[in-house]
Scaffold this active site. Structure first.
Site, PDB file in Angstrom:
ATOM      1  N   ARG A  87      13.296  -5.054  23.904  1.00  0.00           N
ATOM      2  CA  ARG A  87      11.973  -5.237  23.046  1.00  0.00           C
ATOM      3  C   ARG A  87      11.083  -4.052  22.811  1.00  0.00           C
ATOM      4  NH1 ARG A  87      11.839  -9.777  26.892  1.00  0.00           N
ATOM      5  NH2 ARG A  87      12.573 -11.613  25.744  1.00  0.00           N
ATOM      6  N   LYS A 136       8.765   1.840   8.689  1.00  0.00           N
ATOM      7  CA  LYS A 136       9.943   0.935   8.228  1.00  0.00           C
ATOM      8  C   LYS A 136      11.364   1.160   8.703  1.00  0.00           C
ATOM      9  CE  LYS A 136       7.968  -0.825   3.716  1.00  0.00           C
ATOM     10  NZ  LYS A 136       8.153  -1.138   2.363  1.00  0.00           N
ATOM     11  N   GLU A 185      12.025  10.326  -4.919  1.00  0.00           N
ATOM     12  CA  GLU A 185      11.032   9.665  -4.160  1.00  0.00           C
ATOM     13  C   GLU A 185       9.669  10.518  -4.248  1.00  0.00           C
ATOM     14  OE1 GLU A 185      10.746   6.870  -2.690  1.00  0.00           O
ATOM     15  OE2 GLU A 185      12.836   5.931  -2.553  1.00  0.00           O
ATOM     16  N   LYS A 221       2.154   9.708   1.027  1.00  0.00           N
ATOM     17  CA  LYS A 221       2.640   8.554   1.615  1.00  0.00           C
ATOM     18  C   LYS A 221       1.850   8.001   2.715  1.00  0.00           C
ATOM     19  CE  LYS A 221       6.564   5.936   3.236  1.00  0.00           C
ATOM     20  NZ  LYS A 221       8.004   5.810   3.589  1.00  0.00           N
ATOM     21  N   GLU A 256       1.982  -3.604   4.610  1.00  0.00           N
ATOM     22  CA  GLU A 256       2.126  -3.757   3.327  1.00  0.00           C
ATOM     23  C   GLU A 256       1.679  -5.192   2.742  1.00  0.00           C
ATOM     24  OE1 GLU A 256       5.815  -2.191   1.124  1.00  0.00           O
ATOM     25  OE2 GLU A 256       6.459  -4.248   1.611  1.00  0.00           O
ATOM     26  N   ARG A 262       0.052  -0.715  -0.060  1.00  0.00           N
ATOM     27  CA  ARG A 262       1.324  -0.042   0.408  1.00  0.00           C
ATOM     28  C   ARG A 262       2.338  -0.461  -0.586  1.00  0.00           C
ATOM     29  NH1 ARG A 262       4.160   0.951   6.339  1.00  0.00           N
ATOM     30  NH2 ARG A 262       6.210   1.882   5.512  1.00  0.00           N
ATOM     31  N   ASN A 276       6.800   0.806  -3.636  1.00  0.00           N
ATOM     32  CA  ASN A 276       7.834   0.022  -4.111  1.00  0.00           C
ATOM     33  C   ASN A 276       8.051   0.336  -5.915  1.00  0.00           C
ATOM     34  OD1 ASN A 276       9.062  -1.204  -1.923  1.00  0.00           O
ATOM     35  ND2 ASN A 276       6.749  -2.140  -1.681  1.00  0.00           N
ATOM     36  N   HIS A 319      11.436   0.241  -7.480  1.00  0.00           N
ATOM     37  CA  HIS A 319      12.596  -0.274  -6.495  1.00  0.00           C
ATOM     38  C   HIS A 319      12.878  -1.797  -6.632  1.00  0.00           C
ATOM     39  CE1 HIS A 319      11.538   3.208  -4.411  1.00  0.00           C
ATOM     40  NE2 HIS A 319      11.927   3.006  -3.259  1.00  0.00           N
ATOM     41  N   HIS A 324      16.648  -1.110  -6.427  1.00  0.00           N
ATOM     42  CA  HIS A 324      17.244  -1.760  -5.142  1.00  0.00           C
ATOM     43  C   HIS A 324      18.397  -2.711  -5.888  1.00  0.00           C
ATOM     44  CE1 HIS A 324      14.706  -1.178  -1.587  1.00  0.00           C
ATOM     45  NE2 HIS A 324      15.288  -0.041  -1.794  1.00  0.00           N
ATOM     46  N   HIS A 342      20.565   6.266  -3.232  1.00  0.00           N
ATOM     47  CA  HIS A 342      19.405   5.611  -3.239  1.00  0.00           C
ATOM     48  C   HIS A 342      18.328   6.124  -4.556  1.00  0.00           C
ATOM     49  CE1 HIS A 342      15.668   3.341  -2.429  1.00  0.00           C
ATOM     50  NE2 HIS A 342      15.103   4.427  -2.186  1.00  0.00           N
TER      51      HIS A 342
END
Length: 357
Positions: free
Chosen positions: A116, A138, A180, A218, A228, A232, A236, A239, A243, A260
């Site tokens: 955990r 993330k 990026e 960032k 997000e 935030r 993206n 993306h 993606h 990427h």
């Protein structure tokens, strides 16, 4: 360089890293220190890192995973979890992720879920990880060919950006990370975009500052919206389509695998086109974005028969709501707008624009 304080962590740079890491280890006294590397960083970066790591009498164990996006899976997580258990890791253990975005994403997820949650630190070794993947909390893995479908937002205690590791990178990996950085300028800071698009006036010594500025951008965005829910989401940009393109090319063996940043570069041009139709982005800005990205990134061959499966993959994008695809688009360079919608006809127009520019 002055360290950057994020919501839950501190980002240290270059020579500061190892002194701060020494202090951190002394203060936290982890039971065991684990270092997660991939095949490449084991050979290229680990010796340098270990030579400067001062762990005292604390046991240090190195765990190696395969490299590449195809290794960012729950199966690899299982192997790392099992290794942690076999080595006797407890909740006072520390995991240091030494690698690119795949290592920091997967390692952060492993640390956040083992017992955990155990403490972790990211030491990014690729440009992409330095400016994006390792900052902001993330973590996660891919679900089949679907990018980052399983994961949590859980920030590590520290990020250490040692730019000297970039000397180990091949050119295509450097270029991937640059995508990026360009994105950060497009969504938030036109001045930064202008600086990046005049690189012929810069030299290698400027890279430190450019990376630093990218992390600052960032961090400003993430600090305001860590989970997000709003702002935030602008991170993206490029993306939603990017993606989907990356996943599609990863899944079809007859297609070349895209890094990427290579896929995101395509996505940014496509979504810049959508921005002209939906958000009023000027045609001059679209031409500038297309031209500047194309200076660095080779054109990707996307044919008419590829459009439908790529668009189908967009249905799995994490920004979507109630089955509706949501885009981040641009009103101008440096000004982004979230939760935009586009028709299939406009998306096909964007593909045709990319194909024919």
């Amino acid at each position: 360089m002055e360290s950057i304080t994020t919501k839950n962590a501190i980002v240290h740079f270059n020579s500061n890293i190892y002194e701060e890491l020494k202090v951190y280890i002394k203060e936290n006294n982890p039971s065991i220190i684990f270092i997660l590397v991939d095949i490449n960083t084991h050979d290229d970066c680990l010796p340098q890192f270990l030579s400067q790591l001062e762990s005292g009498d604390i046991q240090v164990e190195v765990m190696e995973m395969p490299d590449g996006e195809e290794s960012k899976t729950i199966d690899i997580c299982m192997g790392v979890w099992e290794a942690l258990s076999e080595y006797g890791a407890d909740r006072k253990s520390l995991l240091i992720n030494l690698g690119g975005g795949v290592v920091t994403d997967l390692g952060g997820f492993v640390a956040s879920t083992y017992m955990r949650g155990v403490k972790y630190i990211n030491i990014p070794t690729s440009l992409l990880a330095m400016v994006d993947a390792s900052v902001g909390g993330k973590t996660g893995v891919d679900l089949g060919n679907l990018k980052n479908q399983v994961g949590v937002i859980s920030e590590g205690d520290m990020v250490g950006i040692d730019v000297s590791f970039l000397s180990t990178l091949p050119k295509n990996q450097m270029i991937s990370g640059f995508a990026e950085m360009l994105k950060h300028g497009l969504i938030y800071d036109k001045t930064y975009w202008n600086t990046l698009t005049n690189l012929e006036q810069l030299d290698v010594s400027d890279l430190d500052q450019l990376i630093y500025d990218s992390v600052v951008i960032k961090n400003k965005i993430v600090s305001e919206d860590p989970t997000e829910q709003g702002l935030r989401k602008i991170l993206n940009f490029g993306h939603t389509l990017g993606h989907a393109i990356e996943s599609y090319f990863l899944d079809y063996t007859e297609k070349p695998t895209l890094l990427h940043g290579e896929a995101i570069a395509v996505g940014m041009i496509l979504e810049a086109y959508l921005s002209t139709k939906i958000c009023g982005l000027s045609t001059n800005d679209l031409k500038s974005i297309t031209s500047e990205i194309s200076k660095t990134f080779s054109k990707v061959d996307i044919s008419l028969e590829d459009y439908a499966p790529i668009m189908k993959l967009m249905l799995h994008d994490k920004k979507n709501s109630h089955g509706i695809i949501k885009f981040v688009l641009l009103e101008a360079i440096g000004k982004a707008k979230i939760d935009c919608e586009a028709t299939n006809e406009l998306i096909i127009e964007a593909f045709e624009y990319y194909k024919n520019f």
